[in-house]
Write a protein that holds these residues in place. Structure first.
Motif, PDB file in Angstrom:
ATOM      1  N   UNK A  78     -10.826 -70.317 -15.946  1.00  0.00           N
ATOM      2  CA  UNK A  78      -9.722 -71.271 -15.795  1.00  0.00           C
ATOM      3  C   UNK A  78      -8.443 -70.602 -15.298  1.00  0.00           C
ATOM      4  N   UNK A  79      -8.372 -69.261 -15.380  1.00  0.00           N
ATOM      5  CA  UNK A  79      -7.189 -68.554 -14.883  1.00  0.00           C
ATOM      6  C   UNK A  79      -7.543 -67.665 -13.696  1.00  0.00           C
ATOM      7  N   UNK A  80      -8.679 -67.971 -13.058  1.00  0.00           N
ATOM      8  CA  UNK A  80      -9.038 -67.289 -11.817  1.00  0.00           C
ATOM      9  C   UNK A  80      -9.908 -66.054 -11.962  1.00  0.00           C
ATOM     10  N   UNK A  81     -10.414 -65.787 -13.166  1.00  0.00           N
ATOM     11  CA  UNK A  81     -11.295 -64.637 -13.359  1.00  0.00           C
ATOM     12  C   UNK A  81     -12.740 -65.105 -13.187  1.00  0.00           C
ATOM     13  N   UNK A  82     -13.217 -65.051 -11.974  1.00  0.00           N
ATOM     14  CA  UNK A  82     -14.539 -65.600 -11.670  1.00  0.00           C
ATOM     15  C   UNK A  82     -15.543 -64.545 -11.209  1.00  0.00           C
ATOM     16  N   UNK A  83     -15.151 -63.288 -11.205  1.00  0.00           N
ATOM     17  CA  UNK A  83     -16.031 -62.253 -10.663  1.00  0.00           C
ATOM     18  C   UNK A  83     -17.184 -61.943 -11.620  1.00  0.00           C
ATOM     19  N   UNK A  84     -18.294 -61.508 -11.036  1.00  0.00           N
ATOM     20  CA  UNK A  84     -19.421 -61.069 -11.844  1.00  0.00           C
ATOM     21  C   UNK A  84     -19.058 -59.825 -12.637  1.00  0.00           C
ATOM     22  N   UNK A  85     -18.175 -59.004 -12.088  1.00  0.00           N
ATOM     23  CA  UNK A  85     -17.770 -57.785 -12.782  1.00  0.00           C
ATOM     24  C   UNK A  85     -17.153 -58.104 -14.144  1.00  0.00           C
ATOM     25  N   UNK A  86     -16.294 -59.136 -14.157  1.00  0.00           N
ATOM     26  CA  UNK A  86     -15.660 -59.513 -15.414  1.00  0.00           C
ATOM     27  C   UNK A  86     -16.707 -60.006 -16.415  1.00  0.00           C
ATOM     28  N   UNK A  87     -17.541 -60.935 -15.979  1.00  0.00           N
ATOM     29  CA  UNK A  87     -18.550 -61.500 -16.878  1.00  0.00           C
ATOM     30  C   UNK A  87     -19.500 -60.417 -17.399  1.00  0.00           C
ATOM     31  N   UNK A  88     -19.892 -59.514 -16.522  1.00  0.00           N
ATOM     32  CA  UNK A  88     -20.799 -58.439 -16.936  1.00  0.00           C
ATOM     33  C   UNK A  88     -20.132 -57.512 -17.950  1.00  0.00           C
ATOM     34  N   UNK A  89     -18.842 -57.244 -17.729  1.00  0.00           N
ATOM     35  CA  UNK A  89     -18.112 -56.370 -18.647  1.00  0.00           C
ATOM     36  C   UNK A  89     -18.001 -56.999 -20.029  1.00  0.00           C
TER      37      UNK A  89
END
Length: 249
Positions: free
Chosen positions: A181-192
């Motif tokens: 919802x605040x623009x964090x859509x990368x796979x890197x973020x989700x994986x971390x």
């Protein structure tokens, strides 16, 4: 040999045999005790090694975010001459109260380039999330957000959706959903988040927090001096403003 002599000899023999038996029992007891102690020591070493391995596996390797400042313990916002350090736990309701009370004030000082604001996400309230380690997971997720250049936005959305103490906290899926919802859509973020990449780092930040002599959150430090209200209470927004203006000269 007279009867009296035989009786004395028999008595002496019984005493010797009793002494020998007692000595034998003492040796058996001694070596049994030694064996038991040895088993306990070995069991303890095995248990310690197992727990150490489990702890190491659960904590993971230390990965320090490249975006981190202050010996790798904080995320800096702004470049002003006054340094404001905030040590906070995303499960802490008083931290959220301070954010609601003084967040806008701090942002105004950032806008006027008067302060450098350094956020230190610590995890002292893991025990208040029913074993889910929410404080550690949230702090680790904030590090992943910082690596994607969205620490402040993620910081704010976590507080806007703060779970209650002694609840399970937010699941990783919910954290990822809020991040989107605040623009964090990368796979890197989700994986971390899902792999706990920065959880060991969150523990390290918390250890540094303690080594600096701090014990509770939020801890607010301005130019190296801790700011507290009367009676060691949360400083009011008026006191924060007064202190910042004084530091600015």
């Amino acid at each position: 040999m007279s009867k009296g002599s035989r009786d004395r000899a028999d008595k002496a023999r019984r005493i010797v045999e009793q002494q020998k038996a007692a000595e034998k029992r003492r040796k058996v007891t001694l070596w049994t005790s030694v064996a038991v102690v040895a088993v306990l020591i070995i069991a303890g070493l095995i248990g310690y090694t197992t727990l150490s391995k489990q702890d190491s596996a659960s904590t993971g390797a230390l990965v320090t975010p490249s975006a981190a400042a202050d010996e790798g313990t904080a995320f800096a916002v702004g470049t002003g001459p006054i340094t404001v350090d905030i040590y906070e736990d995303f499960m802490c309701p008083i931290c959220n109260r301070f954010e609601q009370q003084s967040g806008a004030t701090l942002k105004s000082y950032l806008t006027s380039n008067k302060i450098t604001l350094r956020y230190h996400p610590v995890s002292i309230l893991d025990g208040a999330s029913n074993g889910t380690k929410y404080s550690t997971r949230a702090a680790g997720a904030s590090a992943a957000a910082a690596e994607d250049g969205k620490f402040t936005e993620f910081h704010d959305v976590l507080y806007a959706n703060q779970p209650e103490e002694n609840s399970d906290g937010l699941s990783n899926a919910k954290i990822i959903e809020l991040a989107k919802s605040v623009g964090l859509t990368s796979d890197n973020f989700a994986n971390a988040v899902n792999s706990g990449t920065y959880e060991a780092w969150a523990t390290k930040v918390t250890e540094t927090f303690a080594s600096r002599g701090y014990t509770g959150t939020p801890t607010i430090v301005i130019n190296g001096k801790q700011l507290v209200g009367p009676g060691d209470t949360l400083p009011t927004d008026a006191l924060l403003t007064q202190t910042l203006d004084k530091a600015a000269g």
